[in-house]
Design a protein around this motif. Structure first.
Motif, PDB file in Angstrom:
ATOM      1  N   THR A   1       1.550  -9.377   5.394  1.00 18.05           N
ATOM      2  CA  THR A   1       0.562  -8.300   5.339  1.00 18.05           C
ATOM      3  C   THR A   1      -0.701  -8.751   4.614  1.00 18.05           C
ATOM      4  OG1 THR A   1       2.312  -6.622   5.336  1.00 18.05           O
ATOM      5  CG2 THR A   1       0.132  -5.933   4.583  1.00 18.05           C
ATOM      6  N   LEU A   2      -0.509  -9.459   3.491  1.00 12.34           N
ATOM      7  CA  LEU A   2      -1.647  -9.951   2.722  1.00 12.34           C
ATOM      8  C   LEU A   2      -2.529 -10.857   3.566  1.00 12.34           C
ATOM      9  CD1 LEU A   2      -3.202 -10.391   0.061  1.00 12.34           C
ATOM     10  CD2 LEU A   2      -1.575 -12.228  -0.473  1.00 12.34           C
TER      11      LEU A   2
ATOM     12  N   SER B   1      -2.614 -11.077   6.846  1.00 11.97           N
ATOM     13  CA  SER B   1      -3.212 -10.376   7.988  1.00 11.97           C
ATOM     14  C   SER B   1      -4.462  -9.617   7.556  1.00 11.97           C
ATOM     15  CB  SER B   1      -2.201  -9.414   8.615  1.00 11.97           C
ATOM     16  OG  SER B   1      -1.835  -8.389   7.704  1.00 11.97           O
ATOM     17  N   LEU B   2      -4.445  -9.053   6.347  1.00 15.57           N
ATOM     18  CA  LEU B   2      -5.630  -8.368   5.824  1.00 15.57           C
ATOM     19  C   LEU B   2      -6.760  -9.355   5.553  1.00 15.57           C
ATOM     20  CD1 LEU B   2      -3.976  -5.787   3.370  1.00 15.57           C
ATOM     21  CD2 LEU B   2      -5.029  -5.325   5.596  1.00 15.57           C
TER      22      LEU B   2
ATOM     23  N   LEU C   1      -8.230 -10.276   8.798  1.00 13.65           N
ATOM     24  CA  LEU C   1      -9.057  -9.193   9.332  1.00 13.65           C
ATOM     25  C   LEU C   1     -10.426  -9.166   8.654  1.00 13.65           C
ATOM     26  CD1 LEU C   1      -9.032  -6.820  11.301  1.00 13.65           C
ATOM     27  CD2 LEU C   1      -8.168  -5.376   9.456  1.00 13.65           C
ATOM     28  N   VAL C   2     -10.445  -9.403   7.329  1.00 20.13           N
ATOM     29  CA  VAL C   2     -11.716  -9.439   6.600  1.00 20.13           C
ATOM     30  C   VAL C   2     -12.579 -10.599   7.093  1.00 20.13           C
ATOM     31  CG1 VAL C   2     -12.775  -9.846   4.340  1.00 20.13           C
ATOM     32  CG2 VAL C   2     -10.826  -8.286   4.531  1.00 20.13           C
TER      33      VAL C   2
ATOM     34  N   CYS D   1     -14.032  -9.747  10.456  1.00 17.86           N
ATOM     35  CA  CYS D   1     -15.153  -8.800  10.350  1.00 17.86           C
ATOM     36  C   CYS D   1     -16.421  -9.498   9.853  1.00 17.86           C
ATOM     37  CB  CYS D   1     -14.784  -7.650   9.417  1.00 17.86           C
ATOM     38  SG  CYS D   1     -13.494  -6.559  10.073  1.00 17.86           S
TER      39      CYS D   1
ATOM     40  N   PHE E   1      -5.071 -13.300  11.512  1.00 16.73           N
ATOM     41  CA  PHE E   1      -4.600 -11.928  11.691  1.00 16.73           C
ATOM     42  C   PHE E   1      -3.455 -11.864  12.693  1.00 16.73           C
ATOM     43  CE2 PHE E   1      -4.739  -7.894  14.024  1.00 16.73           C
ATOM     44  CZ  PHE E   1      -4.489  -7.005  12.983  1.00 16.73           C
TER      45      PHE E   1
ATOM     46  N   SER F   1      -0.198 -13.628  11.257  1.00 19.91           N
ATOM     47  CA  SER F   1       0.363 -12.864  10.144  1.00 19.91           C
ATOM     48  C   SER F   1       0.899 -11.516  10.612  1.00 19.91           C
ATOM     49  CB  SER F   1      -0.700 -12.647   9.055  1.00 19.91           C
ATOM     50  OG  SER F   1      -1.172 -13.869   8.561  1.00 19.91           O
TER      51      SER F   1
END
Length: 260
Positions: free
Chosen positions: A30-31, A33-34, A37-38, A41, A75, A78
């Motif tokens: 999860t960490l 994947s975040l 994602l950042v 972006c 992302f 993960s």
């Protein structure tokens, strides 16, 4: 009865270990994947800005594209690990582990290629950097990256500081205040925090290296970055191993042996 009690305790311990591994892998995936994602972006924002001011083509001159690919890959991989660990899906966990292992092996392969074919790789980098220097004032992406590298690694140009002669503004055959000079990011700061004179590299390309050792960085960035990577190889290798190896026992036990 004692044997039955011991078996129950072992079963509880096994179940506790299973859930610890399960949620540890979920949190890890999860960490990342975040983080992916950042990065994705940020890459989208950088690419939008690049499209507004773009004058050159090519991945080397488009770091926003690299951010997009890196963020999307992080992302996706993960996310597969996160869903696989939460749903006890062994196929997804196998995919997660195999992709991580492939990335690890690719990194090792790239390091070996760099070590074995160092001269050829340097020639490729030199050609790419010279092309970027030629259009230094036309592409903000490359300009910002090279300025950062020259300041961070105390270097100038690709192979050496004279690479700046290929730029039409810095060439010794041109006229103007930048002629036969280098950008201020090549200059040596005399004191921490001082305001840099943007013309500190004035008329340096036609001088000998020994005359410039206190004025600009004469070492090329290819050599400076290469030395930094070699000096920090053990630390970089340790970081990669610390990210991958702790997952191996858990993924093996959780993903390959646990019955659904």
């Amino acid at each position: 009865m004692g044997g039955g009690g011991g078996g129950g305790e072992r079963g509880e311990d096994s179940l506790l270990s299973y859930y610890c591994i399960k949620f540890a892998l979920s949190a890890y995936a999860t960490l990342f994947s975040l983080i992916g994602l950042v990065i994705f972006c940020v890459g989208i924002y950088a690419e939008v800005e690049r499209q507004k001011h773009r004058t050159l083509e090519g991945l080397f001159l488009a770091p926003a594209v690299i951010l997009l690919l890196l963020g999307l890959t992080m992302f996706a991989v993960s996310f597969i690990g996160m869903v696989g660990s939460l749903r006890d899906n062994r196929n997804m966990l196998r995919t997660f582990f195999c992709v991580l292992l492939a990335i690890f092996l690719i990194e090792l392969l790239l390091l070996l290629v760099e070590i074995i074919f160092e001269r050829q790789m340097n020639a490729v980098f030199h050609s790419s950097i010279q092309d970027g220097i030629r259009h230094y004032y036309d592409d903000l992406d490359f300009k910002n990256i090279l300025d950062f590298v020259q300041q961070k690694f105390s270097c100038c140009g690709g192979d050496e500081f004279r690479d700046w002669d290929v730029n039409p503004y810095h060439s010794c055959n041109s006229s103007g205040p930048l002629a036969c000079g280098v950008p201020y990011t090549c200059c040596i700061k005399q004191a921490p925090g001082e305001v840099m004179n943007t013309l500190c590299g004035y008329r340096t390309l036609n001088k000998e290296r020994l005359e410039l050792v206190d004025i600009i960085h004469v070492r090329g960035c290819i050599h400076a970055v290469g030395l930094w990577l070699k000096d920090n190889f053990e630390a970089s290798f340790g970081i990669v191993c610390s990210l991958l190896l702790p997952q191996a026992p858990g993924l093996t036990c959780f993903g390959f042996s646990k019955d659904k």
